[in-house]
Design a protein around this motif. Structure first.
Motif, short mmCIF file in Angstrom:
data_model
loop_
_atom_site.label_atom_id
_atom_site.label_comp_id
_atom_site.label_asym_id
_atom_site.label_seq_id
_atom_site.Cartn_x
_atom_site.Cartn_y
_atom_site.Cartn_z
N GLN A 287 151.05 -76.11 67.75
CA GLN A 287 150.37 -75.18 66.84
C GLN A 287 151.28 -74.70 65.73
OE1 GLN A 287 147.07 -74.52 66.99
NE2 GLN A 287 147.38 -73.49 65.02
N VAL A 288 152.57 -74.57 66.01
CA VAL A 288 153.52 -74.13 64.98
C VAL A 288 153.58 -75.15 63.85
CG1 VAL A 288 155.96 -73.71 64.52
CG2 VAL A 288 154.89 -72.71 66.54
N TRP A 289 153.58 -76.43 64.19
CA TRP A 289 153.60 -77.48 63.16
C TRP A 289 152.29 -77.53 62.39
CZ3 TRP A 289 157.92 -80.58 62.21
CH2 TRP A 289 158.99 -80.38 63.09
N VAL A 290 151.20 -77.29 63.10
CA VAL A 290 149.89 -77.22 62.43
C VAL A 290 149.86 -76.04 61.47
CG1 VAL A 290 147.42 -76.85 62.78
CG2 VAL A 290 148.68 -78.38 64.30
N ASN A 291 150.40 -74.89 61.89
CA ASN A 291 150.46 -73.71 61.03
C ASN A 291 151.28 -73.98 59.77
OD1 ASN A 291 148.94 -72.24 62.84
ND2 ASN A 291 150.69 -71.22 63.77
N ALA A 292 152.39 -74.70 59.94
CA ALA A 292 153.24 -75.01 58.79
C ALA A 292 152.50 -75.90 57.79
CB ALA A 292 154.52 -75.70 59.26
N ALA A 293 151.81 -76.93 58.30
CA ALA A 293 151.06 -77.81 57.41
C ALA A 293 149.94 -77.07 56.71
CB ALA A 293 150.50 -78.99 58.20
N ALA A 294 149.21 -76.23 57.46
CA ALA A 294 148.10 -75.49 56.87
C ALA A 294 148.57 -74.53 55.79
CB ALA A 294 147.35 -74.73 57.97
N GLN A 295 149.72 -73.87 56.04
CA GLN A 295 150.23 -72.94 55.04
C GLN A 295 150.64 -73.65 53.76
OE1 GLN A 295 150.14 -69.79 54.80
NE2 GLN A 295 151.47 -69.51 53.01
#
Length: 517
Positions: A287-295
């Motif tokens: 989820q942390v990597w997904v959050n980074a991509a989304a941001q």
């Protein structure tokens, strides 16, 4: 036509309301033939351009740097591992954000058209992708300007003798559960700042099924917000280019001033450490990597069509790689800078109320319309800092709003320019019509139950859909049009090893797709 051949082709190009016969030259690539204008700006000599390159950069930075840099990134970084979050964040920046932004700049500058007609020129089959970007941008602009309305409301209230969200001694307060500070984990208490937002600004009803009456104060401020947008863009890039000298630079002066002030406050150091202290174990969470991509994806603003539109007003030989790096790196640096400013203030509030940072840190509108006003009300010269803070928010929001409205105007002028101008005579009236319709669509958000409509639109409008649009943009540009002339890095990030859709070389899934899927 085989490799090594070079043939002239005459075709009719539609740009900004002008039909011109343009001569193109088919120049050979390794295994494909790509159509490029024979001379710099001949293809679009009737289209207006930015007066200076700096104006394009400022407009692009202003669009990318918005409210999300202030209210989303700091909290997301704090919750996703602090300093450790910067590792996936910068990886996604270089594998996803920069390549996609470069692609959109290239599409806009090469075709010198808005997103609909640019993608139709590259791949007629996927013209609908451009149409989707227009719809999403315009829908977003209708409720994004409501945020500007709230900002104006707070800004004008800073000129009162005392800040109205500072105490519980107001007619809208419920004394039984009003707290002059942050109530911590108390379920029955609300801060004075929260009650000002809920009961004075919004006059919230109990649910979306009860919209209540119109908030007439917000109605007038919504008119003012759209009037400001109109006056800044009604002359096209000529007027927008001048406005961004102020709106894109002023927030940095305020952020710097707030940082100098905040770091001297007791507890500020603890807040900054909460923000940046690395938790390396978080890197193992998907989820942390997904959050980074989304941001990265949402902050830079790709797939909204605005970057394509703004680049379409560049000169044909403008160095977009340099501009891409400036815009993307400035956006990320601003996010980090804003995080230090925000969390130094949150640390100060945690100190004076003897609460953990967890009880105060939040994201979204609650940060800038509830938490930060409460922070500012406890500072020396609170009214001055409050006025400057909300003026900064107004500038951040207006830059993004300019671009979202301009993409709609560009679409209308590119597609129906001559027909529309025969009816309304001047482009200024087209811009006025776009702003008036946007104002009417924003009215449901300023009813007493409008916050529920706002939250519904914000949650569903531009989340998953943007991922699909980015996918099809890459598909149209890389697999159908061809990227044979580009370096290995761009081909790896965008799509494949093929030099065109008809090439025989192998292919692999683009790195960008992993970032946005």
């Amino acid at each position: 036509m085989g490799v090594g051949s070079e043939n002239a082709l005459s075709t009719s190009v539609h740009n900004g309301g002008y039909n011109e016969e343009v001569e193109f030259t088919l120049k050979p690539s390794l295994s494909s033939e790509v159509m490029v204008p024979e001379k710099g700006d001949r293809a679009t000599s009737g289209r207006e351009t930015w007066s200076r390159r700096l104006e394009f950069i400022l407009a692009s930075v202003g669009y990318a740097v918005g409210l999300g840099n202030v209210w989303r990134f700091p909290y997301l970084c704090y919750r996703s591992g602090g300093g450790a979050f910067l590792v996936p964040y910068f990886i996604m920046l270089f594998l996803c954000g920069i390549p996609l932004l470069f692609m959109e700049f290239a599409i806009g500058q090469y075709t010198r058209l808005g997103p609909v007609h640019a993608l139709a020129k590259i791949c007629p089959l996927l013209k609908g992708v451009g149409l989707a970007t227009i719809v999403i941008s315009y829908v977003l602009s209708t409720y994004y300007n409501v945020l500007m309305t709230w900002t104006l409301y707070y800004f004008f209230n800073t000129f009162r003798t005392s800040l109205p969200w500072q105490s519980c001694n107001n007619t809208w307060n419920v004394l039984a559960n009003c707290s002059t500070g942050f109530p911590g984990n108390s379920t029955h208490l609300q801060s004075a700042s929260q009650q000002f937002f809920d009961r004075r600004l919004l006059e919230m009803t109990n649910g979306i099924e009860d919209l209540g009456g119109l908030r007439w104060e917000l109605f007038g401020l919504l008119i003012l917000a759209w009037a400001i947008v109109y006056l800044c863009i009604f002359k096209g890039v000529k007027s927008t280019g001048k406005v961004v000298y102020f709106t894109a630079t002023f927030p940095y002066f305020i952020l710097f001033a707030l940082m100098v002030n905040n770091v001297q406050l007791p507890g500020a150091r603890d807040g900054i450490l909460y923000f940046l202290m690395p938790n390396w174990g978080k890197l193992l969470e998907v989820q942390v990597w997904v959050n980074a991509a989304a941001q990265i994806f949402n902050s830079i603003g790709v797939s909204f069509g605005s970057m394509i539109s703004m680049a379409s007003y560049n000169k044909f030989n403008n160095n977009i790689l340099r501009d891409t790096l400036i815009v993307s790196l400035a956006n990320s640096a601003t996010s980090l800078f804003a995080g230090i400013v925000i969390f130094s203030a949150i640390g100060y509030m945690a100190h004076i109320h003897n609460l953990p940072v967890d009880n105060i840190a939040t994201d979204g509108p609650g940060l800038v319309f509830v938490v930060y006003p409460e922070v500012l009300s406890t500072m020396p010269l609170s009214q001055l800092w409050s006025a400057l803070f909300f003026l900064m928010l107004l500038c951040l929001g207006l830059d993004s709003q300019f671009a979202m409205v301009e993409v709609v105007v560009t679409f209308i002028m590119d597609g129906f320019g001559p027909t529309v101008l025969r009816v309304v005579k001047r482009k200024e009236f087209v811009v006025l019509a776009v702003c008036m319709v946007g104002f009417l669509l924003g009215i449901p958000h300023i009813t007493q139950g409008g916050i529920y409509v706002f939250q519904l639109m914000d949650h569903y409008t531009a989340v998953v859909s943007l991922m699909f649009l980015a996918f099809f943009e890459v598909l149209a540009t890389c697999w159908l049009f061809g990227v044979g002339r580009l370096s290995f890095l761009w081909r790896a990030c965008w799509g494949n090893a093929q030099t065109s859709s008809f090439g025989s070389a192998g292919w692999w899934p683009p790195l960008c797709w992993f970032c946005v899927s």
